[in-house]
Motif scaffolding. Structure first.
Motif, short mmCIF file in Angstrom:
data_model
loop_
_atom_site.label_atom_id
_atom_site.label_comp_id
_atom_site.label_asym_id
_atom_site.label_seq_id
_atom_site.Cartn_x
_atom_site.Cartn_y
_atom_site.Cartn_z
N THR A 176 -6.92 2.67 -2.12
CA THR A 176 -5.84 3.59 -1.74
C THR A 176 -6.02 4.94 -2.43
OG1 THR A 176 -4.37 1.66 -1.54
CG2 THR A 176 -3.34 3.83 -1.56
N GLY A 219 0.97 4.21 -2.64
CA GLY A 219 0.91 5.60 -2.19
C GLY A 219 1.93 6.48 -2.88
N VAL A 272 0.84 -1.21 0.00
CA VAL A 272 0.00 0.00 0.00
C VAL A 272 0.87 1.26 0.00
CG1 VAL A 272 -1.68 1.32 1.33
CG2 VAL A 272 -1.97 -1.15 1.07
#
Length: 313
Positions: free
Chosen positions: A182, A35, A31
């Protein structure tokens, strides 16, 4: 339904080991890798000098790039794996980092434990790690409410939804969903910077979570000590929530525990007047977080068992 078995494997592995801190310190987490990509696109494509319509188009294009790239990586990895049970096991291991089953439990338990011991300061610090509301303004009921809401909503976003899409499509499904989620968490909010640029990310996330949110709510209803109250509250109040999806698991949990959730809260010195879920019920206490965690554990066990049965069937 071979991918269902892989998702059961992912849930079991995550429940046993989570994402170890030494591993996170060494390589980060998938994740966080997503990002970095989203932040780079946001910096380069979301220009304040552009008109809102152009920023909305740029945000849509950026979201497609992130989602399609993630799904393509998943498809490529999956295509390289051997067939049969070895493939199922390997897909499960590769999907494991994207199932936040243990992490969610541990973060919410970290709020419950000091609150049960009367340590409001420690509980406020712990709850500030999982919600954005102003912790200094929270009393015991506010802390418990925030923790239970976070547990209910993230059970859908962090476990049920990725497992759902992974069971349908394997690694492309769970990788693509995690990109969607996300994107929404980073740019899908209604700030001045992201009102236009994050519009597409928020709408795509709403669509991706439509079925999983309702499935999560029904899992909570099935495992609730008060099934009829949980079902009644969910079907009555879910649509009152500001989110088209989060209200389903939250309302189901409110009814299951016999407490009221949502309601007014403070974000950065501004009051957000959210409607109550299960209005008229009592405020939650520290013990209710523990009861919510029990329902959560049972619901996740039921989900993993159902996936395993689908795989063998």
């Amino acid at each position: 339904m071979g991918f269902a078995g892989a998702m059961a494997v992912a849930m079991v592995v995550d429940a046993l080991v989570g994402w170890p801190s030494p591993l996170f310190a060494r390589i980060g987490h998938p994740v966080t890798w997503l990002g970095w990509l989203i932040a780079a696109i946001d910096t380069g494509w979301n220009r304040s000098s552009d008109p809102p319509a152009l920023r909305r188009v740029a945000g849509f294009a950026g979201a497609l790039v992130v989602i399609m790239l993630s799904a393509a990586i998943g498809w490529m990895l999956q295509s390289l794996l051997p067939w049969g049970w070895v493939q199922i096991l390997l897909i499960g291991v590769l999907a494991w980092p994207l199932v936040a089953l243990r992490s969610l439990h541990d973060h919410v338990a970290a709020v419950a434990n000091p609150l049960l011991g009367g340590d409001i300061a420690a509980a406020r610090e712990a709850v500030s790690r999982i919600v954005g509301r102003e912790p200094a303004a929270l009393d015991e009921a506010g802390i418990a409410r925030a923790a239970i809401e976070s547990l209910a909503e993230n059970a859908s976003d962090g476990i049920v939804a990725p497992v759902f899409w992974g069971a349908l499509f394997g690694l492309p499904g769970i990788f693509g969903y995690k990109a969607i989620n996300t994107l929404d968490s980073m740019i899908g909010h209604r700030s001045e910077r992201h009102e236009a640029f994050g519009w597409a990310a928020a709408r795509i996330d709403d669509v991706a979570n439509f079925i999983p949110a309702r499935l999560t709510g029904f899992l909570f209803v099935l495992l609730a000590p008060r099934r009829s109250e949980a079902l009644s509250c969910m079907t009555r109040d879910a649509r009152r929530h500001r989110s088209p999806n989060a209200g389903w698991p939250e309302a189901a949990m409110a009814g299951a525990l016999g407490v009221r959730l949502s309601g007014p809260r403070i974000y950065h010195d501004s009051i957000s007047n959210e409607p109550w879920l299960n209005e008229g019920a009592r405020d939650p206490l520290a013990a209710d977080i523990s009861h919510a965690l029990t329902i959560y554990r049972r619901a996740m066990l039921l989900l993993a068992g159902a996936l395993a049965i689908l795989a063998f069937a």
